[in-house]
Design a protein around this motif. Sequence first.
Motif, PDB file in Angstrom:
ATOM      1  N   UNK A  63      45.027  30.194  44.734  1.00 26.92           N
ATOM      2  CA  UNK A  63      44.636  31.061  43.624  1.00 26.92           C
ATOM      3  C   UNK A  63      43.329  30.532  43.048  1.00 26.92           C
ATOM      4  N   UNK A  64      42.236  31.240  43.242  1.00 25.45           N
ATOM      5  CA  UNK A  64      40.931  30.720  42.842  1.00 25.45           C
ATOM      6  C   UNK A  64      40.727  30.822  41.334  1.00 25.45           C
ATOM      7  N   UNK A  65      39.825  29.999  40.855  1.00 28.77           N
ATOM      8  CA  UNK A  65      39.487  30.035  39.441  1.00 28.77           C
ATOM      9  C   UNK A  65      38.917  31.380  39.026  1.00 28.77           C
ATOM     10  N   UNK A  66      38.139  32.007  39.895  1.00 31.40           N
ATOM     11  CA  UNK A  66      37.571  33.324  39.583  1.00 31.40           C
ATOM     12  C   UNK A  66      38.646  34.380  39.425  1.00 31.40           C
ATOM     13  N   UNK A  67      39.681  34.311  40.278  1.00 36.41           N
ATOM     14  CA  UNK A  67      40.789  35.259  40.174  1.00 36.41           C
ATOM     15  C   UNK A  67      41.531  35.062  38.852  1.00 36.41           C
ATOM     16  N   UNK A  68      41.727  33.798  38.485  1.00 41.05           N
ATOM     17  CA  UNK A  68      42.401  33.495  37.225  1.00 41.05           C
ATOM     18  C   UNK A  68      41.570  33.987  36.042  1.00 41.05           C
ATOM     19  N   UNK A  69      40.257  33.777  36.112  1.00 41.60           N
ATOM     20  CA  UNK A  69      39.372  34.228  35.040  1.00 41.60           C
ATOM     21  C   UNK A  69      39.421  35.747  34.898  1.00 41.60           C
ATOM     22  N   UNK A  70      39.396  36.436  36.018  1.00 44.01           N
ATOM     23  CA  UNK A  70      39.452  37.901  35.994  1.00 44.01           C
ATOM     24  C   UNK A  70      40.747  38.387  35.352  1.00 44.01           C
ATOM     25  N   UNK A  71      41.849  37.700  35.661  1.00 44.77           N
ATOM     26  CA  UNK A  71      43.145  38.067  35.087  1.00 44.77           C
ATOM     27  C   UNK A  71      43.152  37.839  33.573  1.00 44.77           C
ATOM     28  N   UNK A  72      42.614  36.711  33.161  1.00 38.29           N
ATOM     29  CA  UNK A  72      42.602  36.366  31.737  1.00 38.29           C
ATOM     30  C   UNK A  72      41.725  37.320  30.939  1.00 38.29           C
ATOM     31  N   UNK A  73      40.522  37.600  31.431  1.00 37.72           N
ATOM     32  CA  UNK A  73      39.621  38.493  30.692  1.00 37.72           C
ATOM     33  C   UNK A  73      40.203  39.897  30.565  1.00 37.72           C
ATOM     34  N   UNK A  74      41.082  40.271  31.494  1.00 37.49           N
ATOM     35  CA  UNK A  74      41.687  41.601  31.461  1.00 37.49           C
ATOM     36  C   UNK A  74      42.914  41.655  30.563  1.00 37.49           C
ATOM     37  N   UNK A  75      43.778  40.626  30.651  1.00 37.51           N
ATOM     38  CA  UNK A  75      45.056  40.692  29.949  1.00 37.51           C
ATOM     39  C   UNK A  75      45.179  39.742  28.758  1.00 37.51           C
ATOM     40  N   UNK A  76      44.410  38.658  28.737  1.00 42.50           N
ATOM     41  CA  UNK A  76      44.476  37.688  27.639  1.00 42.50           C
ATOM     42  C   UNK A  76      43.057  37.315  27.185  1.00 42.50           C
ATOM     43  N   UNK A  77      42.247  38.285  26.798  1.00 40.31           N
ATOM     44  CA  UNK A  77      40.839  38.006  26.487  1.00 40.31           C
ATOM     45  C   UNK A  77      40.632  37.090  25.285  1.00 40.31           C
ATOM     46  N   UNK A  78      41.669  36.891  24.484  1.00 34.99           N
ATOM     47  CA  UNK A  78      41.549  36.029  23.307  1.00 34.99           C
ATOM     48  C   UNK A  78      41.667  34.548  23.653  1.00 34.99           C
ATOM     49  N   UNK A  79      42.127  34.224  24.872  1.00 37.62           N
ATOM     50  CA  UNK A  79      42.320  32.821  25.254  1.00 37.62           C
ATOM     51  C   UNK A  79      41.034  32.273  25.888  1.00 37.62           C
ATOM     52  N   UNK A  80      40.462  31.221  25.335  1.00 36.84           N
ATOM     53  CA  UNK A  80      39.255  30.638  25.938  1.00 36.84           C
ATOM     54  C   UNK A  80      39.557  30.042  27.313  1.00 36.84           C
ATOM     55  N   UNK A  81      38.582  30.155  28.209  1.00 36.24           N
ATOM     56  CA  UNK A  81      38.748  29.746  29.600  1.00 36.24           C
ATOM     57  C   UNK A  81      37.621  28.784  29.960  1.00 36.24           C
TER      58      UNK A  81
END
Length: 278
Positions: A63-81
């Motif tokens: 699971x790449x960091x980019x995939x995780x970032x894409x998921x976070x920005x879509x579903x948890x945009x309030x959490x800093x990455x």
Amino acid sequence: MENQINILHLEDNDNDALLVQLIIKNSGINSTYFQTDNKVDFIEKLNKNKIDIILSDYSLPDYSGNEALEFITKYFPHIPFVFVSGTMGEETAIESLLNGATDYVLKNKLEKLPSAIKRAIKEAKLEKEFKEANEELIQSEKKYRTLINGMSEGLIMADNDEKILFANKQFCEITAYNETEIIGEEIYKFLLTEEYHKLIKEKTKLRQKGIKDTYEVELIRKDGSKIWVKISASPWYDQTNNVIGSIAAFENIDESKKAQIELKKQQDLLQTIIDSTP
């Protein structure tokens, strides 16, 4: 950092994860640490725990960091990455920031990690406070507009040149103009006959001196018909107590005014008859 934070670390190298934990602990950051190295567990931990910040390696086998970032920005945009990686070049790091990452720290410079975490948490807190304040402002404005539009009187706010800056629904109904046709226009140029132009200019001068008053005028509606209104106007002040315009309420008095005028005509006619009787 006084309050405890929950950190979710996407990292497949246990030694690197242990080193990150030690650095965070030694920095005095009060935290609960969660580690994962795959998508399923990553999402599960996000859903089960109130995560305050995410640390992530850039390259992982499942699971790449980019995939995780894409998921976070879509579903948890309030959490800093924050990326914590040894494989990111400057160009890749900049691209990750453009894609929504909060920051990045290279593994050979982990001493910068505590400050990056603190900065990211602080920025997230400020952003949350800003959004909450903005939402409160929006809700207040909605309530304000609902209240203003629910008034029985028409209401406008005009600057010192009598240009209309705000008009409520009732004012638009009185004049038969829509809001876009009114905003930015000088009230006396299209709503009043020339006989009232001088009056309005004089009233504006009084308003600039902080004087409020009430008077009656006959407005010209969009279709050319005329309607009598009673205007109650007050100075409009800015935060430094300077008069920047007027706030005026318009009450529809057309029926009573016309009845009053007709009554006056009848009285004058009767008086004429009386005066002419021998």
